[in-house]
Design an enzyme around this catalytic site. Sequence first.
Site, PDB file in Angstrom:
ATOM      1  N   ASP A  98      20.390  18.901  -0.634  1.00  0.00           N
ATOM      2  CA  ASP A  98      19.163  19.158  -1.395  1.00  0.00           C
ATOM      3  C   ASP A  98      19.282  18.518  -2.786  1.00  0.00           C
ATOM      4  OD1 ASP A  98      16.989  20.354  -2.782  1.00  0.00           O
ATOM      5  OD2 ASP A  98      17.075  22.100  -1.474  1.00  0.00           O
ATOM      6  N   HIS A 100      16.763  18.749  -5.208  1.00  0.00           N
ATOM      7  CA  HIS A 100      15.858  19.355  -6.203  1.00  0.00           C
ATOM      8  C   HIS A 100      16.668  20.067  -7.289  1.00  0.00           C
ATOM      9  CE1 HIS A 100      13.413  18.887  -2.569  1.00  0.00           C
ATOM     10  NE2 HIS A 100      12.439  18.622  -3.419  1.00  0.00           N
ATOM     11  N   SER A 151      17.703  24.415   3.274  1.00  0.00           N
ATOM     12  CA  SER A 151      18.672  24.931   2.290  1.00  0.00           C
ATOM     13  C   SER A 151      18.874  26.429   2.429  1.00  0.00           C
ATOM     14  CB  SER A 151      18.207  24.611   0.866  1.00  0.00           C
ATOM     15  OG  SER A 151      18.128  23.222   0.704  1.00  0.00           O
TER      16      SER A 151
HETATM   17 CO1  B1M Z   1      10.523  17.712  -2.858  1.00  0.00          CO
HETATM   18  N1  B1M Z   1       9.903  19.057  -1.578  1.00  0.00           N
HETATM   19  N2  B1M Z   1      11.230  16.660  -1.411  1.00  0.00           N
HETATM   20  N3  B1M Z   1      10.927  16.425  -4.239  1.00  0.00           N
HETATM   21  N4  B1M Z   1       9.466  18.738  -4.032  1.00  0.00           N
HETATM   22  C1  B1M Z   1       9.328  20.295  -2.117  1.00  0.00           C
HETATM   23  C2  B1M Z   1      10.380  21.380  -2.288  1.00  0.00           C
HETATM   24  C3  B1M Z   1       8.252  20.660  -0.998  1.00  0.00           C
HETATM   25  C4  B1M Z   1       7.923  22.165  -0.896  1.00  0.00           C
HETATM   26  C5  B1M Z   1       6.973  19.829  -1.264  1.00  0.00           C
HETATM   27  C6  B1M Z   1       5.872  20.093  -0.269  1.00  0.00           C
HETATM   28  O1  B1M Z   1       5.971  19.664   0.868  1.00  0.00           O
HETATM   29  N5  B1M Z   1       4.832  20.769  -0.682  1.00  0.00           N
HETATM   30  C7  B1M Z   1       8.944  20.102   0.273  1.00  0.00           C
HETATM   31  C8  B1M Z   1       9.882  21.048   1.039  1.00  0.00           C
HETATM   32  C9  B1M Z   1       9.335  21.450   2.369  1.00  0.00           C
HETATM   33  C10 B1M Z   1      10.294  22.206   3.210  1.00  0.00           C
HETATM   34  O2  B1M Z   1      11.483  22.222   3.112  1.00  0.00           O
HETATM   35  N6  B1M Z   1       9.688  22.892   4.136  1.00  0.00           N
HETATM   36  C11 B1M Z   1       9.704  18.915  -0.290  1.00  0.00           C
HETATM   37  C12 B1M Z   1      10.153  17.803   0.485  1.00  0.00           C
HETATM   38  C13 B1M Z   1       9.708  17.785   1.925  1.00  0.00           C
HETATM   39  C14 B1M Z   1      10.951  16.780  -0.058  1.00  0.00           C
HETATM   40  C15 B1M Z   1      11.588  15.586   0.692  1.00  0.00           C
HETATM   41  C16 B1M Z   1      12.192  15.935   2.061  1.00  0.00           C
HETATM   42  C17 B1M Z   1      10.505  14.514   0.821  1.00  0.00           C
HETATM   43  C18 B1M Z   1      10.919  13.291   1.599  1.00  0.00           C
HETATM   44  O3  B1M Z   1      11.899  12.660   1.317  1.00  0.00           O
HETATM   45  N7  B1M Z   1      10.117  13.015   2.568  1.00  0.00           N
HETATM   46  C19 B1M Z   1      12.657  15.140  -0.313  1.00  0.00           C
HETATM   47  C20 B1M Z   1      13.951  15.918  -0.099  1.00  0.00           C
HETATM   48  C21 B1M Z   1      15.146  15.244  -0.564  1.00  0.00           C
HETATM   49  C22 B1M Z   1      16.362  16.158  -0.439  1.00  0.00           C
HETATM   50  O4  B1M Z   1      16.449  17.167  -1.114  1.00  0.00           O
HETATM   51  N8  B1M Z   1      17.276  15.785   0.430  1.00  0.00           N
HETATM   52  C23 B1M Z   1      12.044  15.565  -1.619  1.00  0.00           C
HETATM   53  C24 B1M Z   1      12.257  14.915  -2.829  1.00  0.00           C
HETATM   54  C25 B1M Z   1      11.679  15.301  -4.036  1.00  0.00           C
HETATM   55  C26 B1M Z   1      11.771  14.466  -5.324  1.00  0.00           C
HETATM   56  C27 B1M Z   1      13.118  13.777  -5.493  1.00  0.00           C
HETATM   57  C28 B1M Z   1      10.669  13.456  -5.326  1.00  0.00           C
HETATM   58  C29 B1M Z   1      11.428  15.570  -6.397  1.00  0.00           C
HETATM   59  C30 B1M Z   1      12.676  16.298  -6.948  1.00  0.00           C
HETATM   60  C31 B1M Z   1      13.154  15.760  -8.252  1.00  0.00           C
HETATM   61  C32 B1M Z   1      14.204  16.651  -8.870  1.00  0.00           C
HETATM   62  O5  B1M Z   1      14.271  17.845  -8.682  1.00  0.00           O
HETATM   63  N9  B1M Z   1      15.061  16.013  -9.608  1.00  0.00           N
HETATM   64  C33 B1M Z   1      10.645  16.579  -5.564  1.00  0.00           C
HETATM   65  C34 B1M Z   1       9.800  17.586  -6.135  1.00  0.00           C
HETATM   66  C35 B1M Z   1       9.544  17.479  -7.623  1.00  0.00           C
HETATM   67  C36 B1M Z   1       9.209  18.611  -5.356  1.00  0.00           C
HETATM   68  C37 B1M Z   1       8.171  19.687  -5.779  1.00  0.00           C
HETATM   69  C38 B1M Z   1       6.832  18.989  -5.836  1.00  0.00           C
HETATM   70  C39 B1M Z   1       8.400  20.405  -7.087  1.00  0.00           C
HETATM   71  C40 B1M Z   1       9.758  21.080  -7.236  1.00  0.00           C
HETATM   72  C41 B1M Z   1       9.982  21.529  -8.659  1.00  0.00           C
HETATM   73  O6  B1M Z   1      10.684  20.889  -9.406  1.00  0.00           O
HETATM   74  N10 B1M Z   1       9.326  22.633  -9.069  1.00  0.00           N
HETATM   75  C42 B1M Z   1       8.310  20.718  -4.577  1.00  0.00           C
HETATM   76  C43 B1M Z   1       7.079  21.541  -4.334  1.00  0.00           C
HETATM   77  C44 B1M Z   1       7.308  23.027  -4.565  1.00  0.00           C
HETATM   78  O7  B1M Z   1       8.329  23.493  -4.970  1.00  0.00           O
HETATM   79  N11 B1M Z   1       6.327  23.796  -4.227  1.00  0.00           N
HETATM   80  C45 B1M Z   1       8.917  19.881  -3.506  1.00  0.00           C
HETATM   81  C46 B1M Z   1       9.438  23.176 -10.414  1.00  0.00           C
HETATM   82  C47 B1M Z   1      10.718  24.027 -10.510  1.00  0.00           C
HETATM   83  C48 B1M Z   1      10.864  24.594 -11.908  1.00  0.00           C
HETATM   84  O8  B1M Z   1      10.586  25.088  -9.594  1.00  0.00           O
HETATM   85  O9  B1M Z   1      12.768  24.536  -8.416  1.00  0.00           O
HETATM   86  O10 B1M Z   1      11.202  26.330  -7.514  1.00  0.00           O
HETATM   87  P1  B1M Z   1      11.784  25.591  -8.659  1.00  0.00           P
HETATM   88  O11 B1M Z   1      12.548  26.648  -9.595  1.00  0.00           O
HETATM   89  C49 B1M Z   1      11.984  27.870  -9.994  1.00  0.00           C
HETATM   90  C50 B1M Z   1      12.352  29.042  -9.084  1.00  0.00           C
HETATM   91  O12 B1M Z   1      12.423  28.694  -7.722  1.00  0.00           O
HETATM   92  C51 B1M Z   1      13.629  29.565  -9.660  1.00  0.00           C
HETATM   93  O13 B1M Z   1      13.500  29.313 -11.050  1.00  0.00           O
HETATM   94  C52 B1M Z   1      12.635  28.203 -11.304  1.00  0.00           C
HETATM   95  C53 B1M Z   1      11.559  28.582 -12.309  1.00  0.00           C
HETATM   96  O14 B1M Z   1      11.915  29.492 -13.233  1.00  0.00           O
HETATM   97  N12 B1M Z   1      14.921  29.022  -9.232  1.00  0.00           N
HETATM   98  C54 B1M Z   1      16.054  29.750  -9.431  1.00  0.00           C
HETATM   99  C55 B1M Z   1      15.270  27.860  -8.664  1.00  0.00           C
HETATM  100  N13 B1M Z   1      16.578  27.804  -8.473  1.00  0.00           N
HETATM  101  C56 B1M Z   1      17.097  28.945  -8.933  1.00  0.00           C
HETATM  102  C57 B1M Z   1      18.409  29.413  -8.975  1.00  0.00           C
HETATM  103  C58 B1M Z   1      18.640  30.686  -9.513  1.00  0.00           C
HETATM  104  C59 B1M Z   1      17.593  31.451 -10.020  1.00  0.00           C
HETATM  105  C60 B1M Z   1      16.292  31.004  -9.968  1.00  0.00           C
HETATM  106  O15 B1M Z   1      19.852  31.227  -9.619  1.00  0.00           O
HETATM  107  C61 B1M Z   1      20.952  30.575  -9.061  1.00  0.00           C
END
Ligand code: B1M
Length: 209
Positions: A98, A100, A151
Amino acid sequence: LPLGERLERRIVDGERQGLEADLDEALRARPALEIINDTLLAGMKTVGELFGSGQMQLPFVLQSAEVMKTAVAHLEPHMEKSDADGKGTIVLATVKGDVHDIGKNLVDIILSNNGYNVVNIGIKQPVSAILDAAEEHKADVIGMSGLLVKSTVIMKENLEELNQRGLATGYPVILGGAALTRAYVEEDLYDIYAGEVRYARDAFEGLRL
Ligand code: B1M
């Protein structure tokens, strides 16, 4: 556009030009964390929705993510910091497979600013690397982040590995990331892990835990 909407648009459009000036203007009216939580994260949410519905292609998601990271880095020095130090050590990683890391890095900032020693080992980390870091830094807690559905399975396997190595009682674990649910962590995973495992919906819940 009004400033808040303009900033949100910059995230969605991946538009970096003028970003810092807008952030500085926003900082004159609101604390840095509020700008991140209310405005920038709203933009990332829209990006996720557009991508999920096929209206946005991956390279543009990446651009948005880069702008988000630049914005957070610009705001970070303006965040409130507590004077308390040495509250404990947490090893933080995005799990194997992963990439992200925006959420994980926010957790790092919030915990570091609140007196914790955070060892952030990055993305795509296999459980062996997480455990090596935990041992090396004498971690009190392990934190794992992951956004992909797969994940959530890796996290389960990681907990099983800790069980097998007899390390579970030594390491309470905090799990976070958009694909997890509280029920999955605090019911299903709770039952299989021999130590403590908790779900953090956001970085602040991570801090509270
Ligand atoms: Co990706 N991606 N992505 N992506 N991406 C998602 C996660 C997805 C939901 C988008 C969608 O389809 N709507 C989807 C997953 C679907 C699934 O698994 N069912 C997805 C996909 C499919 C993919 C790829 C597979 C796409 C592809 O290649 N075809 C690929 C995967 C690559 C891989 O991981 N092997 C991919 C790639 C990418 C980018 C590289 C383009 C980019 C990431 C860049 C980066 O992180 N450096 C990206 C992004 C930006 C997203 C979305 C749009 C936004 C994620 C984000 O940064 N959110 C995402 C959509 C979504 O999440 N709904 C998506 C903002 C961030 C602050 O939130 O990380 O949730 P988040 O963190 C929150 C809480 O969750 C929590 O605190 C934070 C806020 O306070 N939290 C914790 C998180 N970790 C924590 C740990 C803790 C405590 C709290 O303690 C340990």
